[in-house]
Each structure stands twice: as C-alpha cells, then as structure tokens.
Design an enzyme around this catalytic site. Structure first.
Site, mmCIF file in Angstrom:
data_model
loop_
_atom_site.group_PDB
_atom_site.id
_atom_site.type_symbol
_atom_site.label_atom_id
_atom_site.label_comp_id
_atom_site.label_asym_id
_atom_site.label_seq_id
_atom_site.Cartn_x
_atom_site.Cartn_y
_atom_site.Cartn_z
ATOM 1 N N LYS A 140 -3.952 -9.839 -6.225
ATOM 2 C CA LYS A 140 -5.197 -10.251 -5.571
ATOM 3 C C LYS A 140 -6.351 -9.310 -5.931
ATOM 4 C CE LYS A 140 -5.941 -8.399 -1.051
ATOM 5 N NZ LYS A 140 -7.346 -8.279 -0.773
ATOM 6 N N LYS B 75 -10.966 -4.491 -3.251
ATOM 7 C CA LYS B 75 -11.987 -3.426 -3.328
ATOM 8 C C LYS B 75 -11.396 -2.118 -3.768
ATOM 9 C CE LYS B 75 -13.874 -4.574 0.987
ATOM 10 N NZ LYS B 75 -12.820 -4.342 1.941
ATOM 11 N N LYS C 51 0.837 -1.215 0.000
ATOM 12 C CA LYS C 51 0.000 0.000 0.000
ATOM 13 C C LYS C 51 0.867 1.259 0.000
ATOM 14 C CE LYS C 51 -4.387 -1.907 1.228
ATOM 15 N NZ LYS C 51 -5.661 -1.862 1.908
HETATM 16 P P1 ATP Z 1 -9.023 -3.316 0.456
HETATM 17 O O1 ATP Z 1 -8.780 -3.364 -1.015
HETATM 18 O O2 ATP Z 1 -9.826 -2.134 0.887
HETATM 19 O O3 ATP Z 1 -7.756 -3.531 1.248
HETATM 20 P P2 ATP Z 1 -9.939 -6.016 0.316
HETATM 21 O O4 ATP Z 1 -10.775 -6.180 -0.873
HETATM 22 O O5 ATP Z 1 -8.536 -6.499 0.228
HETATM 23 O O6 ATP Z 1 -9.979 -4.508 0.776
HETATM 24 P P3 ATP Z 1 -10.523 -6.641 3.080
HETATM 25 O O7 ATP Z 1 -11.610 -5.880 3.707
HETATM 26 O O8 ATP Z 1 -9.131 -6.190 3.357
HETATM 27 O O9 ATP Z 1 -10.698 -6.720 1.486
HETATM 28 O O10 ATP Z 1 -10.664 -8.163 3.414
HETATM 29 C C1 ATP Z 1 -11.748 -8.765 4.102
HETATM 30 C C2 ATP Z 1 -11.550 -10.261 4.110
HETATM 31 O O11 ATP Z 1 -11.636 -10.757 2.776
HETATM 32 C C3 ATP Z 1 -10.186 -10.709 4.645
HETATM 33 O O12 ATP Z 1 -10.340 -11.925 5.362
HETATM 34 C C4 ATP Z 1 -9.383 -10.945 3.423
HETATM 35 O O13 ATP Z 1 -8.338 -11.870 3.606
HETATM 36 C C5 ATP Z 1 -10.454 -11.503 2.478
HETATM 37 N N1 ATP Z 1 -10.075 -11.214 1.102
HETATM 38 C C6 ATP Z 1 -9.862 -9.983 0.555
HETATM 39 N N2 ATP Z 1 -9.529 -10.102 -0.735
HETATM 40 C C7 ATP Z 1 -9.519 -11.432 -0.999
HETATM 41 C C8 ATP Z 1 -9.230 -12.198 -2.160
HETATM 42 N N3 ATP Z 1 -8.890 -11.581 -3.280
HETATM 43 N N4 ATP Z 1 -9.322 -13.543 -2.098
HETATM 44 C C9 ATP Z 1 -9.675 -14.168 -0.940
HETATM 45 N N5 ATP Z 1 -9.943 -13.509 0.199
HETATM 46 C C10 ATP Z 1 -9.870 -12.156 0.181
#
Ligand code: ATP
Ligand code: LTN
Length: 344
Positions: free
Chosen positions: A207, A210, A125
């Site tokens: 990955k 969001k 990040k």
């Molecule tokens: P941001 O982009 O805002 O960091 P994010 O999409 O990575 O958000 P988080 O809110 O950080 O999502 O994650 C919530 C949960 O979803 C966590 O347990 C995280 O490990 C899981 N998660 C997030 N992205 C993935 C993915 N691409 N595949 C599997 N699990 C995920």
C-alpha cells in the site's frame, strides 16, 4: 410547521454520525485523499461529520517535534483545502481532547492481548521496527477505538487497511455494552469499492504509505509538477503494454484507479480510451491530470498555511466543542465502570 423547518427536521432524522481521522506522520498523499478525505468530504453534505488530526497516533513511531507541529498544521490546511467546512464539521486535534486517552485506558482494561497481536498493521510495522517497536504502536488500535466510540459514531470512512481496526472498535463496543450496560453505538467501517487501497508507485504489491522508506512510493499532495511527472513516468507496471484494470496486473490497475477517481471516469471508460496506445501515453496523461487536480489544491493549502493563527484558532474552537461532547460520554462511562462517586 413551515415547509423548510419540516425539511430540516426530516433531514436531521436521517443524518448519520460519521467520523474519520488522519495521522500527521508526514505530508498526506493521494491514497489518503482517495481512501479517507474525499469520502469524508462527500459525507459532510448529508451527515454529521467529525474529522480530526490524530497526533497521539503519530507519535507511536518517532517524530521530530518541530516537524510534527508543522505536519499537524499542514494536515489541517489540507482538510480545509479539500472542502472540510468547520461550520458544518467538527474539526479538531486529538491531543487537545484528553478524554480520548482516558477512554483508551478503560478500553485497554477490556481488550485482550490476542486481539491486538492479531492486528496486521502492528505485525507489518513490527517487522520494520524490530526491537524499537513501542508499546504505543501495540496499543494504537485501542486509542482509535476510543476516538470512534466517544462520539456515538455510526460510520467510519477509511481505506481498506483500517477495516480490521474498526472491527476491533465494534467488538470492544459490544463487549462493553454487554458487561456494563448499553453505552456505545456499534460503528461500521465504510470502505469505497474502487480506490480503497492505493498501492505504492515503486512497489504495487504494497500500500502507498506516508512512512514508506522511499519518496518514490507515494504521490504527495504537495509534489510539484516535475516531481509528479517523474514519479508517474517511473511508476512500476509490467511488460504487457496494454492499459487495463485487471487484478492480476497491480501496477497498471493502480494507475488506472487513480486516473479514474481524479477524472471521475469509470476504469472501463479509460480502458476503451487507451486501446492501441501504450503506457507512455497513458502515464503522460495521468501526470497531467494529477497536476491539474493538485495545483489548485496546493494553492489553497499554501494560503491556509500563511495564516497559521487562523488555523490554530479553528482547531482550538473545534477541540473545545469536542471536549464538551466527549466529557458527556465519559461521565456515563465512569459511572458504568464504577469510578464515579457522585450518585446523581
Ligand atoms: P503511515 O504510513 O504513517 O501509517 P498512512 O499513509 O498509511 O500513514 P494514515 O494516516 O494511516 O496513512 O491513514 C489515514 C487514512 O488514509 C486512513 O483512512 C487510511 O485507511 C487511508 N489510507 C492510507 N493509505 C491509503 C492507501 N494507500 N489507499 C487508500 N487509503 C489509504
Ligand atoms: N488509524 C487510522 C487513523 C485514525 C482513525 C481514527 C481513522 C485514528 N483514529 C478514528 C478513523 C477513525 C489510520 O488511518 N492510520
């Protein structure tokens, strides 16, 4: 003792404390569902689950206040629509339980700079945010450790990307217990074998996220059928043309993984079904399967969002219970650290 009472006692004795959370930093996507929500909903049946919306984690990067409010409500509606039952599960909002930030401060005073500097998510990040990286983003894993340790959590279902953060929570618990006396349960991450890391549709080497810069990266749980079709049909694959689950081919493997989880088939079964067919057929079927899966979920989310007062009531009731539980742990922590002046 009656047989059903005995059964209940036996079940309670084997129940684990499970806890997980999601940031309201945008609309949840299929990776969040697969990596965190589905495993949590599954664990709800036989365990004591705590599930919450981590709004203070979300503000470690800039959020527009009105959008953040909406995202907190939408995340809550999504949990409920996916099957989180507030009668069984403690469902709440992180910022309404000030003990989380209080414990985070105390843990800050035990964690080492080097431990946080090593965190992959922070490094990734920072690369994107450069000069605008906040202190909150650096400290993020400590708040997450506080979230986990406050509730004697044994198991934390998360996606692969969060494993390092849960390991830090373990290290901090062990250090605190050693220095101040047995206080915290040492938690364990629970990461599913298939689907722990759903990759971006536009770039399967990263990955799904969001906060990705392009909406083509993720499949939002609220995308309409036409958007689902477009995103899946244009998802990056390769030139081999054979539907396969193969680590050396991340694009097609990612799509097979998603298909496998939402249709409850093994990747091997899917490979067999598509022998002799091309990516076009497969992607069309995947888009249809996703639409079938998401439409009923979206209808439920919409209904919950139409009853905003109810959603707020559910969250507030959960937050009140969470505060009571968290305060009990904080009373012990304050005594152990030496800041509590009452001797009883
Ligand atoms: P941001 O982009 O805002 O960091 P994010 O999409 O990575 O958000 P988080 O809110 O950080 O999502 O994650 C919530 C949960 O979803 C966590 O347990 C995280 O490990 C899981 N998660 C997030 N992205 C993935 C993915 N691409 N595949 C599997 N699990 C995920
Ligand atoms: N950092 C997590 C969200 C999170 C979390 C938690 C997950 C905050 N606190 C406690 C599990 C347990 C993420 O997914 N980005």
């Amino acid at each position: 003792m009656r047989l059903d009472t005995w059964r209940l006692e036996l079940k309670t004795a084997f129940m684990s404390k499970v806890l997980t959370a999601i940031q309201p930093s945008g609309i949840l996507h299929i990776g969040n569902y697969i990596g965190a929500i589905e495993p949590a909903v599954e664990s709800q049946r036989d365990n004591e689950l705590r599930m919450f919306v981590v709004d203070y984690h979300a503000i470690t990067v800039p959020q527009k206040p009105e959008e953040l409010r909406k995202n907190i409500l939408t995340a809550t509606a999504t949990y409920l629509a996916c099957g989180i039952d507030p009668k069984k599960t403690l469902l709440f909002q992180q910022s309404q339980v000030p003990q989380h930030t209080e414990l985070a401060w105390i843990l800050n005073c035990t964690a080492r700079m080097g431990e946080l500097e090593r965190m992959t998510q922070f490094k990734d990040k920072t690369r994107v945010r450069g000069e605008t990286t906040t202190v909150g983003l650096f400290d993020y894993p400590i708040l997450m450790a506080a979230d986990i340790l406050l509730y004697d959590t044994a198991i934390v279902p998360v996606g692969e990307d969060q494993k390092q953060h849960v390991e830090l929570a373990r290290d901090l618990a062990i250090r605190f217990n050693r220095d101040f006396g047995e206080t915290f349960v040492v938690p364990q991450p629970k990461i599913r074998e298939v689907g722990a890391r759903i990759m971006g549709l536009d770039d399967p080497t990263k990955k799904m996220s969001k906060s990705a810069s392009s909406p083509k990266n993720y499949l939002s749980l609220l995308d309409d059928p036409e958007t689902i079709r477009k995103k899946i049909m244009s998802a990056v694959t390769d030139n081999e043309g054979k539907v396969a689950f193969d680590e050396t081919r991340p694009g097609i493997s990612n799509l097979v993984t998603i298909f496998s989880i939402i249709t409850k088939q093994t990747p091997e079964q899917i490979e067999l079904d598509y022998i002799g067919k091309g990516y076009g057929d497969f992607k069309k079927d995947l888009a249809e399967a996703l639409t079938l899966f998401l439409l009923p979920l979206q209808a439920k989310i919409k209904t919950y969002l139409e009853h905003e007062d109810e959603l707020i009531k559910i969250l507030n009731a959960g937050s009140t219970r969470a505060r009571e539980e968290a305060e009990k742990k904080m009373e012990v922590v304050r005594k152990r650290v030496g800041v509590c002046l009452n001797q009883d």
